[in-house]
Write a protein that holds these residues in place. Structure first.
Motif, PDB file in Angstrom:
ATOM      1  N   ASP A  46       3.492  27.853   1.882  1.00 22.33           N
ATOM      2  CA  ASP A  46       3.395  27.796   3.347  1.00 22.33           C
ATOM      3  C   ASP A  46       3.291  26.356   3.824  1.00 22.33           C
ATOM      4  OD1 ASP A  46       3.490  30.539   3.448  1.00 22.33           O
ATOM      5  OD2 ASP A  46       1.334  30.812   3.674  1.00 22.33           O
ATOM      6  N   CYS A  47       2.543  25.552   3.071  1.00 17.41           N
ATOM      7  CA  CYS A  47       2.366  24.150   3.434  1.00 17.41           C
ATOM      8  C   CYS A  47       3.695  23.402   3.378  1.00 17.41           C
ATOM      9  CB  CYS A  47       1.351  23.500   2.505  1.00 17.41           C
ATOM     10  SG  CYS A  47       1.124  21.742   2.790  1.00 17.41           S
ATOM     11  N   VAL A  48       4.473  23.627   2.323  1.00 18.02           N
ATOM     12  CA  VAL A  48       5.782  22.975   2.193  1.00 18.02           C
ATOM     13  C   VAL A  48       6.704  23.408   3.331  1.00 18.02           C
ATOM     14  CG1 VAL A  48       7.889  22.894   0.806  1.00 18.02           C
ATOM     15  CG2 VAL A  48       5.667  22.586  -0.287  1.00 18.02           C
ATOM     16  N   GLU A  49       6.658  24.673   3.667  1.00 23.12           N
ATOM     17  CA  GLU A  49       7.513  25.164   4.765  1.00 23.12           C
ATOM     18  C   GLU A  49       7.192  24.431   6.070  1.00 23.12           C
ATOM     19  OE1 GLU A  49       9.187  29.426   6.448  1.00 23.12           O
ATOM     20  OE2 GLU A  49       7.346  29.398   5.258  1.00 23.12           O
ATOM     21  N   MET A  50       5.916  24.264   6.362  1.00 24.22           N
ATOM     22  CA  MET A  50       5.525  23.547   7.569  1.00 24.22           C
ATOM     23  C   MET A  50       5.835  22.053   7.457  1.00 24.22           C
ATOM     24  SD  MET A  50       2.046  25.351   8.919  1.00 24.22           S
ATOM     25  CE  MET A  50       2.086  27.056   9.477  1.00 24.22           C
ATOM     26  N   ALA A  51       5.682  21.498   6.259  1.00 23.86           N
ATOM     27  CA  ALA A  51       6.014  20.091   6.059  1.00 23.86           C
ATOM     28  C   ALA A  51       7.499  19.852   6.299  1.00 23.86           C
ATOM     29  CB  ALA A  51       5.621  19.658   4.649  1.00 23.86           C
ATOM     30  N   GLU A  91      14.251  12.377   0.185  1.00 27.67           N
ATOM     31  CA  GLU A  91      13.816  13.466   1.073  1.00 27.67           C
ATOM     32  C   GLU A  91      12.627  14.205   0.476  1.00 27.67           C
ATOM     33  OE1 GLU A  91      17.335  15.144   3.862  1.00 27.67           O
ATOM     34  OE2 GLU A  91      17.427  15.800   1.776  1.00 27.67           O
ATOM     35  N   GLN A  92      12.679  14.452  -0.819  1.00 32.19           N
ATOM     36  CA  GLN A  92      11.573  15.138  -1.493  1.00 32.19           C
ATOM     37  C   GLN A  92      10.267  14.374  -1.299  1.00 32.19           C
ATOM     38  OE1 GLN A  92      12.714  15.573  -5.592  1.00 32.19           O
ATOM     39  NE2 GLN A  92      13.976  17.375  -5.223  1.00 32.19           N
ATOM     40  N   GLN A  93      10.312  13.045  -1.464  1.00 30.01           N
ATOM     41  CA  GLN A  93       9.113  12.236  -1.342  1.00 30.01           C
ATOM     42  C   GLN A  93       8.583  12.236   0.087  1.00 30.01           C
ATOM     43  OE1 GLN A  93       7.144  10.827  -3.696  1.00 30.01           O
ATOM     44  NE2 GLN A  93       8.493  11.904  -5.143  1.00 30.01           N
ATOM     45  N   GLN A  94       9.470  12.217   1.063  1.00 29.75           N
ATOM     46  CA  GLN A  94       9.025  12.242   2.459  1.00 29.75           C
ATOM     47  C   GLN A  94       8.366  13.570   2.801  1.00 29.75           C
ATOM     48  OE1 GLN A  94      11.738  10.561   5.482  1.00 29.75           O
ATOM     49  NE2 GLN A  94      12.961   9.734   3.801  1.00 29.75           N
ATOM     50  N   ILE A  95       8.948  14.662   2.331  1.00 36.17           N
ATOM     51  CA  ILE A  95       8.355  15.987   2.570  1.00 36.17           C
ATOM     52  C   ILE A  95       7.034  16.107   1.831  1.00 36.17           C
ATOM     53  CG2 ILE A  95       8.661  18.478   2.224  1.00 36.17           C
ATOM     54  CD1 ILE A  95      11.717  17.926   2.510  1.00 36.17           C
ATOM     55  N   LEU A  96       6.990  15.590   0.589  1.00 39.45           N
ATOM     56  CA  LEU A  96       5.750  15.620  -0.195  1.00 39.45           C
ATOM     57  C   LEU A  96       4.637  14.866   0.521  1.00 39.45           C
ATOM     58  CD1 LEU A  96       4.185  16.201  -2.827  1.00 39.45           C
ATOM     59  CD2 LEU A  96       5.155  14.074  -3.758  1.00 39.45           C
ATOM     60  N   THR A  97       4.961  13.718   1.106  1.00 41.72           N
ATOM     61  CA  THR A  97       3.959  12.924   1.821  1.00 41.72           C
ATOM     62  C   THR A  97       3.389  13.706   2.998  1.00 41.72           C
ATOM     63  OG1 THR A  97       5.017  10.842   1.195  1.00 41.72           O
ATOM     64  CG2 THR A  97       3.560  10.796   3.111  1.00 41.72           C
ATOM     65  N   ILE A  98       4.243  14.400   3.730  1.00 41.60           N
ATOM     66  CA  ILE A  98       3.787  15.206   4.870  1.00 41.60           C
ATOM     67  C   ILE A  98       2.925  16.360   4.370  1.00 41.60           C
ATOM     68  CG2 ILE A  98       4.494  16.659   6.800  1.00 41.60           C
ATOM     69  CD1 ILE A  98       7.086  14.979   6.922  1.00 41.60           C
ATOM     70  N   ALA A  99       3.383  17.034   3.312  1.00 40.71           N
ATOM     71  CA  ALA A  99       2.621  18.162   2.760  1.00 40.71           C
ATOM     72  C   ALA A  99       1.242  17.713   2.310  1.00 40.71           C
ATOM     73  CB  ALA A  99       3.391  18.789   1.592  1.00 40.71           C
TER      74      ALA A  99
END
Length: 286
Positions: A159-164, A94-102
């Motif tokens: 803010d970017c992570v929150e939106m990701a 999950e961390q990697q998927q969110i990181l990719t979006i961010a």
């Protein structure tokens, strides 16, 4: 002379290599400068060109190199830390998927998300911070600078992570919806033998005799528990009424096979969907 002090030896070595390479590269264009290590934790830089002002040449180069170094070595680390410690996502996948979006947000690759444009300029935040604190004669401490002078950048990352995460949750919801609909059409008895879907800016349904289906017919077939396009008129829905009809076969005519709705239909109906160019519909039925 500028002295840059590091707490991490590897940061000192990596930046020394990069600065040396850049100074050698631009020396042939008249940039007069020298760089050397002092011990294992300090870089010494000297600007030696008296013909060109320090702030017009050496200063922007140094700020740019440091900016790129922070982004390439620290950004992912900080994003992952925010994802885990502030938003409590501890699963590595999950961390990697969110990181990719961010990352895609920060790089400006999400043109479908106009509210995210303020993040595209994060490089300017870092560059400006370095530019304000690098003087021709100064002693510069790298790690304290990252901690105390890049707070605006840190807020951007939060803010970017929150939106990701919002995007990640929407994508998860979408994938769950696709799987639920796939299972539904696989095991539910077909109501219609054949449905045609014509996509030409809008989506229009036709029955097996290629007669345009009316609003009333779509409402008749629509299953309330299958509606996910909330607050959308029935004539603008595509997935929900199509799944509700459980057709044995779906023929889709479009010139945009990568359209999100087309891809969703394909994911749900799989081999039961047949894709055709729009001209095939126009030649056959017009």
């Amino acid at each position: 002379m500028i002295a840059i002090h590091f707490e991490q030896e590897h940061d000192c070595k990596q930046l020394l290599r990069q600065l040396t390479a850049y100074i050698q590269k631009y020396a042939e264009y008249g940039l007069g400068g020298a760089v050397k290590a002092e011990g294992e934790d300090t870089i010494i830089l000297k600007y030696e060109d008296k013909q060109v002002d320090f702030y017009d040449s050496f200063h922007p180069l140094l700020a740019s190199v440091l900016t790129d170094y922070v982004i390439s070595t620290k950004e992912d680390e900080w994003l992952l830390d925010i994802i885990e410690t502030m938003f409590y996502f501890t699963d590595a996948e999950e961390q990697q998927q969110i990181l990719t979006i961010a990352r895609s947000i920060l790089e400006g690759d999400r043109n479908d998300l106009p509210q995210m444009k303020p993040f595209f300029n994060r490089r300017a935040f870092i560059y400006d911070a370095f530019a304000k604190h690098l003087e021709e004669e100064t002693t510069f401490y790298y790690e304290p600078f990252l901690t105390f002078r890049l707070r605006d950048y840190g807020e951007i990352l939060i803010d970017c992570v929150e939106m990701a995460i919002d995007e990640y949750m929407l994508e998860q919801e979408y994938q769950n919806m696709i799987e639920d609909f796939r299972q539904y059409v696989q095991y539910k008895r077909s109501k219609l033998d054949l449905v045609y879907v014509v996509h030409d800016k809008t989506f229009v349904f036709y029955d097996e005799h290629f007669r345009r289906m009316t609003r009333e017919e779509l409402l008749f077939h629509l299953q309330d528990d299958l509606v996910f396009e909330q607050e959308v008129d029935i004539e603008e829905m595509v997935i929900s009424p199509l799944v509700s009809m459980v057709p044995r076969l779906v023929h889709v005519f479009t010139d945009d096979p990568d359209h999100g709705v087309i891809l969703s239909i394909q994911a749900i109906f799989q081999e039961r969907m047949k894709l055709h160019p729009l001209k095939a519909y126009e030649q056959e039925w017009n």
